[in-house]
Scaffold this active site. Sequence first.
Site, PDB file in Angstrom:
ATOM      1  N   GLY A   1      29.055  43.529  49.329  1.00  0.00           N
ATOM      2  CA  GLY A   1      28.825  42.627  50.452  1.00  0.00           C
ATOM      3  C   GLY A   1      29.357  41.230  50.267  1.00  0.00           C
TER       4      GLY A   1
ATOM      5  N   PRO B   1      38.307  35.646  49.820  1.00  0.00           N
ATOM      6  CG  PRO B   1      38.480  33.318  49.736  1.00  0.00           C
ATOM      7  CD  PRO B   1      37.814  34.482  49.051  1.00  0.00           C
ATOM      8  CB  ALA B   2      42.949  38.055  52.589  1.00  0.00           C
TER       9      ALA B   2
ATOM     10  N   GLY C   1      44.738  34.243  47.447  1.00  0.00           N
ATOM     11  CA  GLY C   1      44.320  33.207  46.512  1.00  0.00           C
ATOM     12  C   GLY C   1      45.486  32.708  45.700  1.00  0.00           C
TER      13      GLY C   1
ATOM     14  CG  ASP D   1      43.288  35.609  39.404  1.00  0.00           C
ATOM     15  OD1 ASP D   1      42.305  36.322  39.146  1.00  0.00           O
ATOM     16  OD2 ASP D   1      44.371  35.692  38.790  1.00  0.00           O
TER      17      ASP D   1
ATOM     18  CE1 TYR E   1      46.389  35.362  32.978  1.00  0.00           C
ATOM     19  CE2 TYR E   1      45.630  34.143  34.894  1.00  0.00           C
ATOM     20  CZ  TYR E   1      46.091  35.312  34.327  1.00  0.00           C
ATOM     21  OH  TYR E   1      46.252  36.423  35.119  1.00  0.00           O
TER      22      TYR E   1
END
Length: 294
Positions: free
Chosen positions: A11, A15-16, A18, A45, A50
């Site tokens: 649920g 956001p589509a 990033g 992300d 990193y």
Amino acid sequence: MPTPQLTLNNGVEIPAVGLGVFQTPPQETRSAVEAALSAGYRHIDTAAAYGNEREVGEAIARSSIDRSEVFIETKIWISDYGYDQTLHGFEKSAAKLGVEQIDLLILHQALPSEFDRTLDAYRALEKLLADGRVRAIGVSNFMVDHLTALLDKATVVPAVNQIEVHPYFAQREVQAFAAQHGILSQAWSPIGGITFYRDGEHTSTLQDPVIGDIAKAHGKTLAQVMLRWHVQQGRSAIPKSTKPARIAENFDVFDFALTAEQLAAIDALDTGKRGGPDPADITLATFGRPIPEA
């Protein structure tokens, strides 16, 4: 324009599109994240491996945007797999990011040669989820056999599997298996960056004539067409750039639509050739490295 949201299997909305910060030097990460937030991005992300989680957190904290409006995703590296080690990996990441709760925490790779450690790491993610320390959990670079073995033991189905997906390498079998189990496929290298910044057999997606013709038809760039392809097929996409103009361009993909024929033409470009490392080859001996303390 508000970013379109995708709903995860628990649920939570993500956001589509990033901003990814893979291979972005720490000194450039702050300005890249600041540019992304200014352009409208609300999803960043990063990953422990990193080495730039601290700078991501600093950029978000310095912005005028409320923390609750920014979706933060990061990853546990294989060197921190194991139940207690992964719990500590979360503590390191949260401290570097400067947050108490991470929106999406995922395992960066499967560790096929020591899959029990992978399972223990995922069990730690389940604990963090139950305790409210993270809002959603998932995996990255898991193939069908890895997902099958995980689902056999897990109590929580991963919300996301982040994998290499671009027009030249679509991994449809992995995507289809994920979809059957309610797992969102999230594309790294979504515009095929792996095809032009790493030596290999591919030509550059940014020089592909099929994508170029579609871009001309819409008055868009090839990168925008590829990102729109992901959005329309229901994937999350995390393009990376350090250039403010390119960062903004990559987010400007919500005001046009590809036709069914155009989507099919891009689908037909799949070569089946992977650009990144083969997930089957990931071992601690080859890829392990310590993740510094916060």
